[in-house]
Design a protein around this motif. Structure first.
Motif, mmCIF file in Angstrom:
data_model
loop_
_atom_site.group_PDB
_atom_site.id
_atom_site.type_symbol
_atom_site.label_atom_id
_atom_site.label_comp_id
_atom_site.label_asym_id
_atom_site.label_seq_id
_atom_site.Cartn_x
_atom_site.Cartn_y
_atom_site.Cartn_z
ATOM 1 N N PHE A 9 -13.976 5.640 -3.529
ATOM 2 C CA PHE A 9 -13.329 6.789 -2.885
ATOM 3 C C PHE A 9 -11.692 6.110 -2.435
ATOM 4 O O PHE A 9 -10.894 6.763 -2.816
ATOM 5 C CB PHE A 9 -13.616 6.891 -1.442
ATOM 6 N N GLN A 30 2.471 7.368 -6.334
ATOM 7 C CA GLN A 30 1.746 8.187 -6.782
ATOM 8 C C GLN A 30 2.119 9.526 -6.399
ATOM 9 O O GLN A 30 2.117 10.416 -6.934
ATOM 10 C CB GLN A 30 0.257 8.076 -5.704
ATOM 11 N N PHE A 84 -8.211 7.104 -3.878
ATOM 12 C CA PHE A 84 -7.289 7.468 -2.691
ATOM 13 C C PHE A 84 -5.889 6.906 -2.707
ATOM 14 O O PHE A 84 -4.951 7.382 -2.644
ATOM 15 C CB PHE A 84 -7.936 7.184 -1.225
ATOM 16 N N ILE A 85 -5.967 5.408 -2.815
ATOM 17 C CA ILE A 85 -4.698 4.676 -2.842
ATOM 18 C C ILE A 85 -3.968 4.504 -4.166
ATOM 19 O O ILE A 85 -3.086 4.644 -4.481
ATOM 20 C CB ILE A 85 -4.795 3.354 -2.301
ATOM 21 N N VAL A 86 -5.008 4.092 -5.293
ATOM 22 C CA VAL A 86 -4.436 3.715 -6.657
ATOM 23 C C VAL A 86 -4.065 5.033 -7.277
ATOM 24 O O VAL A 86 -3.280 5.041 -8.120
ATOM 25 C CB VAL A 86 -5.296 2.709 -7.276
ATOM 26 N N PHE A 135 -3.466 7.707 6.950
ATOM 27 C CA PHE A 135 -3.031 6.631 6.297
ATOM 28 C C PHE A 135 -1.404 6.299 6.473
ATOM 29 O O PHE A 135 -1.064 5.161 6.900
ATOM 30 C CB PHE A 135 -3.207 6.793 4.700
ATOM 31 N N LEU A 169 -6.518 12.716 5.987
ATOM 32 C CA LEU A 169 -6.691 11.156 5.707
ATOM 33 C C LEU A 169 -5.462 10.756 5.429
ATOM 34 O O LEU A 169 -5.222 9.375 5.522
ATOM 35 C CB LEU A 169 -7.875 10.950 4.705
ATOM 36 N N GLU A 170 -4.776 11.392 4.349
ATOM 37 C CA GLU A 170 -3.377 10.877 3.803
ATOM 38 C C GLU A 170 -2.392 10.954 4.798
ATOM 39 O O GLU A 170 -1.672 9.972 4.677
ATOM 40 C CB GLU A 170 -3.074 12.018 2.662
ATOM 41 N N LEU A 214 0.801 -1.238 0.029
ATOM 42 C CA LEU A 214 -0.002 0.089 0.004
ATOM 43 C C LEU A 214 0.912 1.250 -0.118
ATOM 44 O O LEU A 214 0.610 2.325 -0.787
ATOM 45 C CB LEU A 214 -0.884 0.008 1.316
ATOM 46 N N LEU A 244 3.823 1.626 -1.051
ATOM 47 C CA LEU A 244 4.602 1.562 -2.338
ATOM 48 C C LEU A 244 3.661 2.070 -3.325
ATOM 49 O O LEU A 244 4.000 3.218 -3.836
ATOM 50 C CB LEU A 244 4.976 0.119 -2.710
ATOM 51 N N VAL A 245 2.683 1.744 -3.609
ATOM 52 C CA VAL A 245 1.584 2.429 -4.681
ATOM 53 C C VAL A 245 1.210 3.879 -4.187
ATOM 54 O O VAL A 245 1.433 4.532 -5.043
ATOM 55 C CB VAL A 245 0.341 1.590 -4.438
ATOM 56 N N PHE A 246 0.965 4.016 -2.776
ATOM 57 C CA PHE A 246 0.795 5.357 -2.349
ATOM 58 C C PHE A 246 1.968 6.314 -2.717
ATOM 59 O O PHE A 246 1.757 7.702 -3.196
ATOM 60 C CB PHE A 246 0.414 5.541 -1.035
ATOM 61 N N VAL A 287 2.988 -3.185 -9.325
ATOM 62 C CA VAL A 287 3.544 -3.485 -8.012
ATOM 63 C C VAL A 287 2.787 -4.922 -7.654
ATOM 64 O O VAL A 287 3.924 -5.768 -7.271
ATOM 65 C CB VAL A 287 3.012 -2.526 -7.161
ATOM 66 N N ILE A 341 0.437 1.390 -12.481
ATOM 67 C CA ILE A 341 1.439 1.188 -11.147
ATOM 68 C C ILE A 341 0.918 0.337 -10.002
ATOM 69 O O ILE A 341 1.799 -0.779 -9.769
ATOM 70 C CB ILE A 341 1.530 2.746 -10.598
ATOM 71 N N ALA A 342 -0.360 0.381 -9.632
ATOM 72 C CA ALA A 342 -0.473 -0.582 -8.945
ATOM 73 C C ALA A 342 -0.599 -1.966 -9.278
ATOM 74 O O ALA A 342 -0.034 -2.837 -8.598
ATOM 75 C CB ALA A 342 -2.269 -0.349 -8.214
ATOM 76 N N LEU A 400 -10.296 15.459 4.361
ATOM 77 C CA LEU A 400 -9.449 14.456 3.267
ATOM 78 C C LEU A 400 -8.186 14.874 3.135
ATOM 79 O O LEU A 400 -7.541 13.965 2.820
ATOM 80 C CB LEU A 400 -10.328 15.402 1.901
ATOM 81 N N THR A 418 8.167 5.364 -0.975
ATOM 82 C CA THR A 418 8.449 4.485 -2.000
ATOM 83 C C THR A 418 9.571 3.353 -1.485
ATOM 84 O O THR A 418 9.509 2.351 -1.660
ATOM 85 C CB THR A 418 8.905 5.082 -3.274
#
Lengths: 255, 67
Positions: free
Chosen positions: B10, A83, B14-16, A144, A140-141, A76, A78-80, B26, B22-23, A137, A198
Motif C-alpha cells: 500500500f 507522481q 502510495f508514494i512510488v 501526507f 491520506l494524500e 518523499l 519529490l517522489v510524490f 531520485v 522515478i523513485a 484514501l 516537486t
C-alpha cells in the motif's frame, strides 16, 4: 519565511481541494442512492482517523533532527510530487483520461444501487464502508502532504488549517449544489500541487545532503519557474506527438 | 505476514506509484549529490537536472507505449 508559509497553506489547500472533490463524488453517490446517515457517519469516522494520523505523526516528526527530516521529507515529497506532475502532464497532453466526476458519480451510484442491503450496528454497511474508504484514501494524500510539508517548515498546524479550509469549502459547495463538482479544474490544480511539491522536495532533499543553494530560499522560486516551463513544454511536445500519430492513423484509415 | 506485505505494498503504491524509475533516480541522484558535495563540488544543479530528465523519460515512455 512568510512567503514559505503562504506556499505551505496554498499547497495544503489545493491538494485538499482536489482530493475532497473526488471524495465528495463518492459520498454523494452513496448518500443519494443508499441514504445519508450511514454515508455521513462513514465520512466522520474517516475524518477522525485522518486527524489522528496528523495529530500523532506530526509531533512525532519534531523529534527528528531538522536536517535528517528535511532530507527524508524532501525525498518523499519529490517522489510524490513527481507522481502528481507526471500524471497531470499525461492528462493535459491527452495520454491519460481526465478525471470525469460526473462519470465517476454515475458509476459509483450504479454500483451502490446494485448492492444488497446489509446492516451492521444499525448502519447500511456498504454506504458506511464506501464513504469511509473513499474519504480515508483520498484524505491520506492530504494528510501526507500536511505532515511532511508542514514538518519540513515546522508549521504543521498552518498546513492543517489550509487543508481544513479546503475541506469546509468543498463540503459547503457540495451540500449547496448537491451534485459532483465536475467543473473544478482538477488537472490544473494537480499540476500546480505537483509543481509545488516537486520544487520544495528538490530544495529540501538537496539541502539535506549538504547542498548550498545559490540565492538561498530564493532558489525555490527558481526551481518552480524552471519546472513549470519544462512541464508546460513537455505537455506541448506530447500534444504535438499525439496530433501527428492521430493524423497518421486517420490518413492510414482513409486509404 | 500477508498483512505486513499488504501494508508495505500500500505504502509503496502510495508514494512510488506506477513508475519506480522515478523513485530510483531520485535516490541515486541524492546519493551522487551527497558524494559530490562531500568532495567539495557545488552540486546544487544535479537534482534539478535529474528531475527534468526522469520526468521527460517517464511521460515519453507512456506516450510511446500508447502510440
Amino acid at each position: 519565511m512568510i512567503s514559505g508559509s503562504i506556499v505551505l497553506v496554498m499547497a495544503s489547500f489545493l491538494a485538499s481541494a482536489v482530493e475532497m472533490v473526488e471524495a465528495l463524488t463518492i459520498v454523494l453517490a452513496a448518500g443519494v442512492t443508499r441514504g445519508w446517515r450511514s454515508s455521513l457517519i462513514g465520512v466522520g469516522v474517516a475524518l477522525v482517523a485522518l486527524a489522528a494520523i496528523v495529530a500523532l505523526l506530526g509531533p512525532a516528526l519534531t523529534f527528528i533532527p531538522i536536517d535528517v527530516l528535511r532530507l527524508v521529507v524532501g525525498a518523499l515529497l519529490l517522489v510524490f510530487g513527481l507522481q502528481w506532475l507526471r500524471k497531470a502532464i499525461l492528462r493535459a497532453s491527452g495520454y491519460k483520461a481526465l478525471h470525469d466526476e460526473d462519470a465517476i458519480f454515475e458509476r459509483e451510484a450504479a454500483a451502490a444501487r446494485a448492492q444488497g442491503h446489509e446492516a451492521r450496528t444499525g448502519l447500511d454497511w456498504y454506504a458506511f464502508t464506501l464513504c469511509f474508504k473513499g474519504v480515508l484514501l483520498e484524505g491520506l494524500e492530504v494528510a501526507f502532504i500536511v505532515v511532511t510539508f508542514g514538518a519540513a517548515q515546522q508549521q504543521i498546524g498552518l498546513a492543517a488549517v489550509g487543508a481544513l479550509a479546503a475541506l469546509v469549502i468543498v463540503l459547503v459547495v457540495g451540500v449547496v449544489i448537491h451534485r459532483p463538482l465536475s467543473r473544478v479544474p482538477e488537472n490544473t490544480l494537480k499540476f500546480t500541487v505537483g509543481l509545488l511539491l516537486t520544487s520544495f522536495g528538490t530544495f529540501w532533499a538537496a539541502e539535506g545532503v549538504g547542498v548550498a543553494w545559490p540565492g538561498s530560499d530564493l532558489a525555490i522560486l527558481g526551481l518552480l519557474v524552471v519546472y513549470t516551463l519544462a512541464a508546460l513544454g513537455y505537455v506541448r511536445l506530447l500534444r504535438q506527438q499525439r496530433a501527428v500519430v492521430l493524423a497518421a492513423a486517420k490518413a492510414g484509415g482513409s486509404k | 505476514m500477508s498483512y505486513i506485505v499488504s501494508f508495505a505494498r500500500f505504502w509503496y503504491d502510495f508514494i512510488v506509484g506506477d513508475d519506480w524509475v522515478i523513485a530510483a533516480v531520485v535516490v541515486l541522484t541524492l546519493l551522487a549529490t551527497a558524494g559530490l558535495t562531500q568532495a567539495g563540488v557545488g552540486a546544487w544543479w544535479l537534482v534539478p537536472l535529474a528531475v527534468l530528465g526522469v520526468l521527460w523519460f517517464s511521460v515519453w515512455r507512456v506516450a510511446s507505449q500508447h502510440d
